[in-house]
Motif scaffolding. Structure first.
Motif, PDB file in Angstrom:
ATOM      1  N   ASP A   6       7.751   6.742 -14.193  1.00  0.00           N
ATOM      2  CA  ASP A   6       9.107   7.249 -14.374  1.00  0.00           C
ATOM      3  C   ASP A   6       9.837   7.405 -13.039  1.00  0.00           C
ATOM      4  O   ASP A   6      11.069   7.421 -12.991  1.00  0.00           O
ATOM      5  CB  ASP A   6       9.080   8.590 -15.115  1.00  0.00           C
ATOM      6  N   ARG A   7       9.081   7.474 -11.942  1.00  0.00           N
ATOM      7  CA  ARG A   7       9.720   7.675 -10.645  1.00  0.00           C
ATOM      8  C   ARG A   7       9.195   6.757  -9.548  1.00  0.00           C
ATOM      9  O   ARG A   7       9.838   6.574  -8.532  1.00  0.00           O
ATOM     10  CB  ARG A   7       9.545   9.131 -10.195  1.00  0.00           C
ATOM     11  N   PHE A   8       8.007   6.210  -9.744  1.00  0.00           N
ATOM     12  CA  PHE A   8       7.395   5.347  -8.741  1.00  0.00           C
ATOM     13  C   PHE A   8       7.482   3.890  -9.203  1.00  0.00           C
ATOM     14  O   PHE A   8       7.294   3.588 -10.383  1.00  0.00           O
ATOM     15  CB  PHE A   8       5.914   5.692  -8.542  1.00  0.00           C
ATOM     16  N   SER A   9       7.739   3.020  -8.221  1.00  0.00           N
ATOM     17  CA  SER A   9       7.683   1.581  -8.500  1.00  0.00           C
ATOM     18  C   SER A   9       7.117   0.875  -7.278  1.00  0.00           C
ATOM     19  O   SER A   9       7.210   1.382  -6.154  1.00  0.00           O
ATOM     20  CB  SER A   9       9.062   1.037  -8.846  1.00  0.00           C
ATOM     21  N   ALA A  10       6.531  -0.277  -7.504  1.00  0.00           N
ATOM     22  CA  ALA A  10       5.970  -1.046  -6.398  1.00  0.00           C
ATOM     23  C   ALA A  10       6.107  -2.520  -6.708  1.00  0.00           C
ATOM     24  O   ALA A  10       6.079  -2.924  -7.871  1.00  0.00           O
ATOM     25  CB  ALA A  10       4.506  -0.690  -6.168  1.00  0.00           C
TER      26      ALA A  10
ATOM     27  N   LEU B 266      -5.888   6.182  -6.124  1.00  0.00           N
ATOM     28  CA  LEU B 266      -5.266   4.875  -6.297  1.00  0.00           C
ATOM     29  C   LEU B 266      -4.048   4.976  -7.194  1.00  0.00           C
ATOM     30  O   LEU B 266      -4.107   5.530  -8.293  1.00  0.00           O
ATOM     31  CB  LEU B 266      -6.266   3.893  -6.908  1.00  0.00           C
ATOM     32  N   LEU B 267      -2.925   4.419  -6.706  1.00  0.00           N
ATOM     33  CA  LEU B 267      -1.709   4.357  -7.516  1.00  0.00           C
ATOM     34  C   LEU B 267      -1.570   3.001  -8.195  1.00  0.00           C
ATOM     35  O   LEU B 267      -1.276   2.914  -9.392  1.00  0.00           O
ATOM     36  CB  LEU B 267      -0.478   4.622  -6.653  1.00  0.00           C
ATOM     37  N   ILE B 268      -1.764   1.950  -7.417  1.00  0.00           N
ATOM     38  CA  ILE B 268      -1.560   0.602  -7.952  1.00  0.00           C
ATOM     39  C   ILE B 268      -2.317  -0.392  -7.087  1.00  0.00           C
ATOM     40  O   ILE B 268      -2.508  -0.165  -5.895  1.00  0.00           O
ATOM     41  CB  ILE B 268      -0.051   0.247  -7.980  1.00  0.00           C
TER      42      ILE B 268
ATOM     43  N   THR C  32       6.196  -3.155  -1.160  1.00  0.00           N
ATOM     44  CA  THR C  32       7.037  -1.973  -1.028  1.00  0.00           C
ATOM     45  C   THR C  32       6.719  -1.009  -2.153  1.00  0.00           C
ATOM     46  O   THR C  32       6.618  -1.412  -3.320  1.00  0.00           O
ATOM     47  CB  THR C  32       8.526  -2.349  -1.081  1.00  0.00           C
ATOM     48  N   LEU C  33       6.565   0.258  -1.807  1.00  0.00           N
ATOM     49  CA  LEU C  33       6.386   1.342  -2.778  1.00  0.00           C
ATOM     50  C   LEU C  33       7.622   2.232  -2.710  1.00  0.00           C
ATOM     51  O   LEU C  33       8.030   2.631  -1.622  1.00  0.00           O
ATOM     52  CB  LEU C  33       5.134   2.160  -2.453  1.00  0.00           C
TER      53      LEU C  33
ATOM     54  N   SER D  83      15.758   9.248  -2.675  1.00  0.00           N
ATOM     55  CA  SER D  83      14.882   8.079  -2.821  1.00  0.00           C
ATOM     56  C   SER D  83      14.240   7.752  -1.485  1.00  0.00           C
ATOM     57  O   SER D  83      14.782   8.076  -0.417  1.00  0.00           O
ATOM     58  CB  SER D  83      15.689   6.867  -3.288  1.00  0.00           C
ATOM     59  N   VAL D  84      13.086   7.104  -1.555  1.00  0.00           N
ATOM     60  CA  VAL D  84      12.385   6.713  -0.329  1.00  0.00           C
ATOM     61  C   VAL D  84      11.586   5.448  -0.626  1.00  0.00           C
ATOM     62  O   VAL D  84      11.163   5.216  -1.772  1.00  0.00           O
ATOM     63  CB  VAL D  84      11.473   7.854   0.166  1.00  0.00           C
ATOM     64  N   ALA D  85      11.406   4.638   0.402  1.00  0.00           N
ATOM     65  CA  ALA D  85      10.619   3.410   0.250  1.00  0.00           C
ATOM     66  C   ALA D  85       9.669   3.261   1.421  1.00  0.00           C
ATOM     67  O   ALA D  85      10.014   3.592   2.563  1.00  0.00           O
ATOM     68  CB  ALA D  85      11.539   2.200   0.164  1.00  0.00           C
ATOM     69  N   PHE D  86       8.482   2.770   1.115  1.00  0.00           N
ATOM     70  CA  PHE D  86       7.456   2.531   2.131  1.00  0.00           C
ATOM     71  C   PHE D  86       7.108   1.050   2.117  1.00  0.00           C
ATOM     72  O   PHE D  86       7.070   0.420   1.060  1.00  0.00           O
ATOM     73  CB  PHE D  86       6.191   3.342   1.826  1.00  0.00           C
TER      74      PHE D  86
END
Lengths: 119, 117
Positions: A63-67, A45-47, A76-77, A18-21
């Motif tokens: 399914d794998r990305f959240s923000a 563009l993601l979000i 945070t992404l 996992s990783v967060a930005f």
């Protein structure tokens, strides 16, 4: 005026980790965007958020990305779990709003990005 | 749907000569058009945008772009190139009539500009 801040600048992880930005937009900017830029391609563009609400997340692989942008400022992404094809630069941008009234869309200002390498 | 094409992966020009970086677009209605520049390991920097009105738009660092509706183009130009202009340039479009709100930009694949002495 301080620009868009992002951290970390670089991240190397193993696949399935996992990783967060993190992103801090320009002060007073209500709209925040996350883009993915794969090598050799333009940003995608993601979000985008307006304050703490999501305006468009149609291209976010949910399914794998959240923000999130809980307080309408920082965002945070997260990617969980990461795949090899997630290797890219993740750019955060902000604008004063969505539109400038009769002057068209607000200009988006970009941060330096986070370069992610998934091994 | 909205899309942008940048037909040249790389443009080479001698310092002092004029430069042109090409961009064509496709939208359902009328476009908003943007140019951004990206230096190595840095984010995109805004150069200029076309909203409406005068087809010739002037931007930062002496750059300008000409909107041509009949040719669906928005080429970036500069009368006299500098070595420091060497960078990656992106054209972006947003359809004026976007559904669902938002401010989604669609970017081209970028053109690498190399200015040599």
């Amino acid at each position: 005026e301080a620009g868009v801040a992002q951290s970390p600048r670089y991240k190397i992880i193993e696949k399935r980790q996992s990783v967060a930005f993190w992103c801090n937009p320009i002060s007073g900017h209500a709209t925040l965007y996350w883009y993915q830029q794969i090598l050799g391609q333009g940003p995608k563009l993601l979000i985008q958020f307006q304050n703490n609400g999501v305006v468009d997340d149609s291209q976010l692989p949910k399914d794998r990305f959240s923000a999130e942008r809980l307080k309408g400022v920082d965002s945070t992404l997260k990617i969980q779990p990461a795949k090899l094809e997630d290797s890219a630069v993740y750019l955060c941008a902000s604008s004063f709003g969505l539109t400038g009234g009769g002057t068209g869309p607000e200009t988006q200002y970009f941060g330096p990005g986070t370069r992610l390498l998934v091994l | 749907a909205q899309s942008v094409a940048q037909p040249e992966d790389q443009v080479n020009v001698a310092e002092g000569n004029p430069l042109t970086v090409k961009c064509t677009y496709s939208v359902s209605g009328n476009p908003y058009l943007f140019w951004y520049v990206q230096y190595p390991n840095r984010g995109l920097q805004f150069l200029l945008k076309y909203i409406t009105g005068d087809n010739l738009v002037k931007g930062s660092y002496g750059f300008e772009a000409e909107f041509n509706k009949s040719q669906t183009s928005f080429h970036l130009k500069k009368p006299s190139a500098l070595v420091s202009d060497s960078a990656l340039y992106f054209c972006a479009v947003r359809d004026r009539w976007i559904t669902g709100g938002g401010n989604k930009l669609t970017f081209g694949t970028g053109t690498q500009l190399k200015v040599e002495l």
